[in-house]
Design a protein around this motif. Structure first.
Motif, mmCIF file in Angstrom:
data_model
loop_
_atom_site.group_PDB
_atom_site.id
_atom_site.type_symbol
_atom_site.label_atom_id
_atom_site.label_comp_id
_atom_site.label_asym_id
_atom_site.label_seq_id
_atom_site.Cartn_x
_atom_site.Cartn_y
_atom_site.Cartn_z
ATOM 1 N N GLU A 278 0.914 -1.257 -0.331
ATOM 2 C CA GLU A 278 0.090 -0.399 0.329
ATOM 3 C C GLU A 278 0.727 1.193 -0.754
ATOM 4 N N SER A 279 1.948 1.034 0.486
ATOM 5 C CA SER A 279 2.920 2.368 0.372
ATOM 6 C C SER A 279 4.293 2.559 0.341
ATOM 7 N N ALA A 280 4.308 3.456 -0.464
ATOM 8 C CA ALA A 280 5.852 3.315 -1.201
ATOM 9 C C ALA A 280 6.476 3.876 -0.242
ATOM 10 N N GLY A 281 6.086 5.628 0.327
ATOM 11 C CA GLY A 281 6.525 5.738 1.646
ATOM 12 C C GLY A 281 7.306 5.878 2.585
ATOM 13 N N ILE A 346 20.356 -2.669 -0.075
ATOM 14 C CA ILE A 346 19.525 -4.133 -1.243
ATOM 15 C C ILE A 346 17.902 -4.119 -0.612
ATOM 16 N N VAL A 347 17.437 -4.594 -0.105
ATOM 17 C CA VAL A 347 16.916 -4.733 0.547
ATOM 18 C C VAL A 347 15.312 -3.657 0.435
ATOM 19 N N PHE A 352 11.162 -0.755 -1.800
ATOM 20 C CA PHE A 352 10.798 0.764 -2.671
ATOM 21 C C PHE A 352 10.298 0.764 -4.220
ATOM 22 N N PHE A 353 11.075 -0.117 -5.206
ATOM 23 C CA PHE A 353 11.250 0.823 -6.103
ATOM 24 C C PHE A 353 10.078 -0.621 -6.980
ATOM 25 N N ALA A 354 10.161 -2.110 -6.522
ATOM 26 C CA ALA A 354 9.296 -2.868 -6.531
ATOM 27 C C ALA A 354 8.377 -2.409 -5.956
ATOM 28 N N SER A 358 4.337 -1.366 -9.294
ATOM 29 C CA SER A 358 3.523 -2.029 -9.155
ATOM 30 C C SER A 358 3.042 -1.097 -8.479
ATOM 31 N N LYS A 359 2.301 0.139 -8.311
ATOM 32 C CA LYS A 359 0.938 1.307 -7.658
ATOM 33 C C LYS A 359 1.212 2.046 -9.249
#
Length: 364
Positions: A278-281, A346-347, A352-354, A358-359
């Motif tokens: 739900e959250s990219a932040g 890396i994790v 973050f980018f996935a 996706s969004k």
């Protein structure tokens, strides 16, 4: 605009005429010992319920067919049923609103909804206690603010464009009874792990239904519930096989249980990192925190090799733009911190980018 017709409990109307041609099917209360409605001595009233809720507070031990309710629906009017108590009733048939049937602040106690189909029916602030929704179908329905306790579920519940505002509460209230003729620990543990598999199956059905209806927050919360319940179901099955499985399966179930437990831990941690999609932040803020934290370490911890630009070094490693042999092999402490920094970055970077991709690129 649509009109509204109401069925409200009072005490003034005469007894209505039941539908004599509708027959009850099945003997679930007699045969299904795993359901909360199980009671071999249970006997329904001889006549179907006529949906005349004005003469009392609601039916008790009645067969409740959809056909008698359909006769009370006026096309174009929302039928509102408020404050009615349904106790030990069996609902069967197709309950279809035109445009909707609204159940508001109603209570359902020890009711069986098997062999029933609900279309365009909304349940608002209703109470379900000791009921079974196994073998029920919900199409274009809403269940908002309902409370659940001691619920019977199965993998054959069908949901289509149906929204449940609190699926976690429904799953948490689900139970599975035991065969009174089998009092062994093997049977108890078998029911225990099978219930967790059933919960995961139902949550997948709810998740697919929420993909086309409802709000974003509830959808992602359902994703969280499904993924964790699926992992929990696998761990529970492995535990059952370790205790009661045949010889070789006991041995193979030990590493399987460890692997599924590790998978559960990974899902817990990474799911929390982005709010289960739900959250990219959240992962972005985690990247910033990673940069600041390790920049502080490089600048204030005394290593054998001095770090001249600690925050620049932290930036290069956090965003994976400058990683290399930045320290001599003799500085073991700095090497360990640096490698740990890169693994964490890396994790977080991947999550973050996935999440962002996706969004921006998917249709829910």
């Amino acid at each position: 605009m649509f009109g509204i017709s109401r069925l409200l409990p009072t005490s003034s109307s005469p007894v209505g005429t039941p539908a004599p041609t509708v027959r009850h099917k099945g003997n679930r209360r007699r045969d299904c010992w795993w359901e909360p409605i199980y009671d071999p001595s249970f006997v329904l009233a001889p006549t179907p319920y006529d949906w005349d809720v004005q003469r009392d507070a609601g039916p008790h031990r009645r067969f409740v067919p959809a056909s008698s309710l359909a006769a009370r629906i006026k096309p174009g009017d929302t039928l509102e049923i408020r404050g009615v108590s349904f106790r030990e009733c069996d609902f069967q048939g197709v309950f279809e609103g035109d445009p909707i049937i609204m159940f508001e602040r109603c209570s359902f106690t020890a009711c069986d909804l098997a062999y029933s189909t609900w279309r365009r029916c909304h349940f608002k602030d209703c109470v379900f206690d000791g009921c079974s929704i196994s073998l029920a179908t919900f199409e274009s329905c809403e269940l908002r603010g309902c409370s659940w306790s001691n619920m019977g579920i199965s993998s054959r519940i069908e949901l289509s464009r149906t929204f449940i505002s609190n699926p976690g509460a429904l799953i948490g209230a689900s139970v599975s009874g035991r065969d009174p003729r089998r009092q062994t620990w093997e049977h108890r543990m078998n029911q225990w792990f099978r219930l967790r598999g059933t919960r995961a199956h139902l949550l997948r059905t709810v998740m697919l239904s929420h993909a086309t209806t409802g709000d974003e927050h509830t959808y992602y919360d359902t994703v969280r519930l499904h993924e964790l319940q699926r992992s929990t179901a696998r761990v529970a099955q492995d535990a059952y096989k370790i205790v009661f499985g045949p010889g070789l399966k006991r041995l193979s179930s030990v590493p399987a249980m460890l692997l599924h437990s590790f998978n559960y831990a990974i899902l817990r941690s990474l799911g929390a990192l982005n709010g289960w999609g739900e959250s990219a932040g959240r992962p972005f803020m985690a990247l910033l925190a990673c940069w600041v934290l390790f920049g502080f370490l490089y600048g204030h911890v005394r290593f054998s090799s001095q770090v001249d630009a600690p925050f620049q070094k932290s930036f290069d490693l956090t965003f994976l733009v400058g990683y290399g042999n930045q320290v001599t092999s003799t500085d073991f402490a700095l090497t360990i911190v640096q490698d740990l920094h890169v693994l964490i970055a890396i994790v977080i970077y991947s999550v973050f980018f996935a999440t962002v991709i996706s969004k921006l690129s998917r249709a829910r």
